[in-house]
Design a protein around this motif. Structure first.
Motif, mmCIF file in Angstrom:
data_model
loop_
_atom_site.group_PDB
_atom_site.id
_atom_site.type_symbol
_atom_site.label_atom_id
_atom_site.label_comp_id
_atom_site.label_asym_id
_atom_site.label_seq_id
_atom_site.Cartn_x
_atom_site.Cartn_y
_atom_site.Cartn_z
ATOM 1 N N LEU B 310 0.826 -1.223 0.000
ATOM 2 C CA LEU B 310 0.000 0.000 0.000
ATOM 3 C C LEU B 310 0.854 1.264 0.000
ATOM 4 C CD1 LEU B 310 -2.789 -1.015 2.571
ATOM 5 C CD2 LEU B 310 -3.050 -0.793 0.079
ATOM 6 N N LYS B 311 2.000 1.147 0.652
ATOM 7 C CA LYS B 311 2.894 2.301 0.774
ATOM 8 C C LYS B 311 3.281 2.868 -0.591
ATOM 9 C CE LYS B 311 5.943 3.015 4.506
ATOM 10 N NZ LYS B 311 6.972 2.371 5.359
ATOM 11 N N GLN B 312 3.430 1.991 -1.569
ATOM 12 C CA GLN B 312 3.763 2.447 -2.925
ATOM 13 C C GLN B 312 2.687 3.376 -3.462
ATOM 14 O OE1 GLN B 312 4.264 -1.163 -5.208
ATOM 15 N NE2 GLN B 312 5.351 -2.115 -3.500
ATOM 16 N N ARG B 313 1.485 3.228 -2.946
ATOM 17 C CA ARG B 313 0.397 4.127 -3.363
ATOM 18 C C ARG B 313 0.092 5.159 -2.293
ATOM 19 N NH1 ARG B 313 -3.050 -0.233 -6.759
ATOM 20 N NH2 ARG B 313 -1.190 -1.227 -7.559
ATOM 21 N N GLU B 314 1.035 5.316 -1.385
ATOM 22 C CA GLU B 314 0.906 6.296 -0.306
ATOM 23 C C GLU B 314 -0.342 6.080 0.544
ATOM 24 O OE1 GLU B 314 2.920 10.196 -0.899
ATOM 25 O OE2 GLU B 314 1.939 10.063 -2.853
ATOM 26 N N MET B 315 -0.626 4.824 0.825
ATOM 27 C CA MET B 315 -1.736 4.508 1.731
ATOM 28 C C MET B 315 -1.197 3.608 2.843
ATOM 29 S SD MET B 315 -4.993 3.900 -0.804
ATOM 30 C CE MET B 315 -4.336 2.790 -2.025
ATOM 31 N N ARG B 316 -1.884 3.602 3.957
ATOM 32 C CA ARG B 316 -1.574 2.591 4.973
ATOM 33 C C ARG B 316 -2.777 2.283 5.862
ATOM 34 N NH1 ARG B 316 3.376 4.759 8.353
ATOM 35 N NH2 ARG B 316 3.496 6.663 7.136
ATOM 36 N N ILE B 317 -2.831 1.045 6.319
ATOM 37 C CA ILE B 317 -3.876 0.639 7.265
ATOM 38 C C ILE B 317 -3.198 0.315 8.598
ATOM 39 C CG2 ILE B 317 -5.380 -0.254 5.434
ATOM 40 C CD1 ILE B 317 -4.524 -3.099 6.510
ATOM 41 N N ALA B 318 -3.978 -0.107 9.592
ATOM 42 C CA ALA B 318 -3.403 -0.360 10.920
ATOM 43 C C ALA B 318 -3.390 -1.844 11.273
ATOM 44 C CB ALA B 318 -4.190 0.414 11.978
ATOM 45 N N ASN B 319 -2.334 -2.244 11.960
ATOM 46 C CA ASN B 319 -2.271 -3.554 12.608
ATOM 47 C C ASN B 319 -3.411 -3.716 13.584
ATOM 48 O OD1 ASN B 319 0.068 -4.875 11.770
ATOM 49 N ND2 ASN B 319 1.351 -3.640 13.137
ATOM 50 N N GLY B 320 -3.594 -4.929 14.061
ATOM 51 C CA GLY B 320 -4.445 -5.124 15.229
ATOM 52 C C GLY B 320 -3.809 -4.445 16.424
ATOM 53 N N TYR B 321 -4.601 -4.264 17.498
ATOM 54 C CA TYR B 321 -4.092 -3.554 18.668
ATOM 55 C C TYR B 321 -3.965 -4.510 19.847
ATOM 56 C CZ TYR B 321 -3.395 0.168 22.073
ATOM 57 O OH TYR B 321 -2.864 0.985 23.043
ATOM 58 N N GLY B 322 -2.870 -4.386 20.557
ATOM 59 C CA GLY B 322 -2.668 -5.160 21.782
ATOM 60 C C GLY B 322 -2.718 -6.649 21.497
ATOM 61 N N ARG B 323 -3.544 -7.366 22.236
ATOM 62 C CA ARG B 323 -3.540 -8.822 22.077
ATOM 63 C C ARG B 323 -4.158 -9.275 20.757
ATOM 64 N NH1 ARG B 323 -8.180 -10.069 26.649
ATOM 65 N NH2 ARG B 323 -9.821 -10.672 25.211
ATOM 66 N N LEU B 324 -4.783 -8.361 20.019
ATOM 67 C CA LEU B 324 -5.321 -8.702 18.698
ATOM 68 C C LEU B 324 -4.342 -8.354 17.582
ATOM 69 C CD1 LEU B 324 -9.016 -7.394 19.047
ATOM 70 C CD2 LEU B 324 -8.161 -9.722 19.401
ATOM 71 N N LYS B 325 -3.146 -7.968 17.973
ATOM 72 C CA LYS B 325 -2.181 -7.435 17.013
ATOM 73 C C LYS B 325 -2.016 -8.320 15.775
ATOM 74 C CE LYS B 325 2.282 -5.340 16.533
ATOM 75 N NZ LYS B 325 3.551 -4.928 17.071
ATOM 76 N N ASP B 326 -1.801 -9.604 16.010
ATOM 77 C CA ASP B 326 -1.434 -10.461 14.878
ATOM 78 C C ASP B 326 -2.609 -11.086 14.139
ATOM 79 O OD1 ASP B 326 1.279 -9.956 15.147
ATOM 80 O OD2 ASP B 326 1.407 -11.379 16.810
ATOM 81 N N ASN B 327 -3.745 -11.193 14.804
ATOM 82 C CA ASN B 327 -4.844 -11.889 14.126
ATOM 83 C C ASN B 327 -5.993 -10.983 13.668
ATOM 84 O OD1 ASN B 327 -5.430 -11.456 16.724
ATOM 85 N ND2 ASN B 327 -6.117 -13.538 17.227
#
Lengths: 355, 355
Positions: B310-327
């Motif tokens: 996404l960065k190549q198109r100058e966009m970004r989203i967010a990871n999960g937060y805290g204990r939901l980070k990876d899933n």
């Protein structure tokens, strides 16, 4: 360009105002964390310290509260000879601490000997002291006080409010043996308000770990963990961090010491002007602030009329503060203010006096 | 133009970034006091309240602390079904309060009945509740909870953290009978971080007067006195107040209700897209946030690879937060984000998934 000779919020350079307007970033991104870390590390130079500098989204009073909540279990000695020292005392009391007030007349510097005596008899955990009273324009002899306190009670922590002097007058945190020194953005750093900077010694951080009821927002133990890991526990004041990062480079380009010299030359000029015009400086010789001069209004001029007159030239000075409101006025010479600005101000004041 | 689909700090419109860059004023000047007052009064509309709105130089967490210190003497019920509710519980405990946690699974809305039962048995002074969990993208049924609590314990004060939803979803403070609602600048208001807004009911203010150990920086009784007299006890975050004042006019020009509709349409679009691509929304139907969607990463895509793409198109989203980070991962659709931005994002994500 309008010029304010008030002791904060002070005028901010256009390019620094613009530095705030950079686009946002996620605060947990590597890009922002790098900016945050660099800014915090560069800030150490302002304090002449190798210790950590915290950057909080708050005014300077927030760090008055942080000092009290993080490092004082029960008893603290509060040195009071001005309105902001008095506020700090109130901060301690309102946070449930047993704060003991040691007062001096507002036109008298805090005495190292009397403070050492007070500490010796009691073994206070900490003492709090204002370096530069924004209300009275009096600079307390922090170095001498710290030395005297260390000699009789080396374990007493020493906190210094340098809100209206840091980066405008030399305060050597490490050499003087201070445990916390803090300032806010809108004074000598010539940034917009909303950001505070606090440097803390290792031994104070160690003590904090055992202090109960530190709260969350100003919990420096929590902040220290995040400082080492990413940035800060809560979302930082990003646009002000951008501006600080930019402004620090400008400050170092001028040279910190050059800045001190510039401020103190302006202080001297204002004091001399006052004397030449039958007004006197509120603070005694040897203890006069380099960043703000409080003038006794011996001639009973109307400050409000004066400011109306100055307004036509897009300038303004400050009333007295608190109980000194009506019988003093204040001319600040901090941040970006240059000698030629002061000359122009004094010329206008002269004209006003002749009317 | 880079676009961030992260739940704060969000992108800020250029003209709003610029509004920060207006020159400073003395904060005790009539000019600034008028701006401050107007901004605070205009903010009431965001909360659907006739009560006062405080503007603090802090992040939203500062007002989590303010709620606890000002309105809770001893015992408070903490409703927890997400990371920020859990933080608020920690804030209460770290301020020495007896906070009782009533937990729900993170993918389950807080239940009005169970909360009413807990309050009934105990008569808590107050309960604290997060409206929109930035971690899970779950919206708690605040109106129904307030109703249920009022029915069994009308004196219990109700505090709502609306950090990631206020001005993005309708929260009718007065009609729902809430005692404190707060948010911060860098979410739905689409401002830089460093400013928090908190609306407080009269009865909560009354209660505060009798609560001990309120501290100084977040002491709302002190703030109320200054609000009626000038602005705030400590120096306010002036450039952010300028920006808020300006942005409120932009928000009202679009129309608050139109904003809610825009956000909820984007929420629906993102949820449907997720389902169409074998991913599911973390929060259950009927309790899904209008401002941020948390997607279960059922396909186990690498969020880091996705963001690099996404960065190549100058966009970004967010990871999960805290204990939901990876899933999980999160797509925010608040502030200035428009449906066409979401479409472009989803198109890019589609391309990524096909690779």
């Amino acid at each position: 360009m309008p010029r304010m000779f008030v002791p904060g919020p002070v005028d901010v350079a256009d390019e620094v105002l613009q530095a705030q307007a950079a686009p946002m970033l996620p605060h947990r991104s590597k890009e922002f964390e790098a900016i945050y870390r660099r800014t915090s590390e560069k800030s150490q130079e302002l304090f002449y310290t190798n210790y950590r500098v915290f950057l909080t989204a708050s005014s300077g009073t927030g760090l008055q509260e942080a000092a009290i909540r993080n490092f004082v279990d029960k008893r603290v000695l509060s040195i009071v000879n001005g309105a902001f020292a008095d506020r700090w005392y109130e901060v301690a009391v309102s946070n449930g601490k047993d704060a003991v007030k040691l007062s001096f007349e507002w036109d008298t510097p805090a005495s190292p000997d009397r403070i050492a005596d007070a500490v010796k008899g009691d073994g206070f955990e900490a003492l709090m002291l204002v370096h530069n009273e924004t209300s009275t324009g009096l600079q307390n002899p922090v170095k001498e006080i710290a030395e005297a306190v260390r000699a009789v009670s080396p374990d007493t922590l020493i906190f210094v409010d340098a809100v209206s002097s840091l980066a405008g007058a030399k305060i050597e945190m490490d050499a003087w043996g201070l445990d916390m020194v803090f300032t806010s953005s809108q004074k000598c750093l010539a940034l917009p308000p909303g950001l505070a900077l606090g440097a803390v010694s290792d031994r104070a951080m160690k003590k904090a770990e055992s202090v109960q009821n530190r709260g969350w927002y100003f919990d420096l133990v929590r902040m220290e963990k995040h400082r080492n890991k990413d940035s800060s526990p809560a979302t930082p004041a990003m646009s002000l961090i951008y501006a600080l990062n930019f402004q620090l480079d400008r400050i170092f380009a001028e040279g910190l010491e050059n800045r001190f010299v510039r401020h103190s030359a302006m202080a001297k000029r204002v004091q001399e002007w006052a004397e030449a015009h039958d007004q006197s400086t509120y603070a005694p010789e040897g203890y006069r602030s380099q960043t703000v001069t409080t003038i006794k209004n011996d001639r009973r001029i109307s400050v409000s009329d004066l400011n109306n007159f100055l307004k036509q030239r897009e300038m303004r000075i400050a009333n007295g503060y608190g109980r000194l409101k009506d019988n003093t006025f204040r001319i600040a010479h901090m941040g970006e203010t240059q000698m030629e600005d002061i000359e122009e101000l004094l010329e206008a004041m002269e004209e006003f006096l002749k009317k």
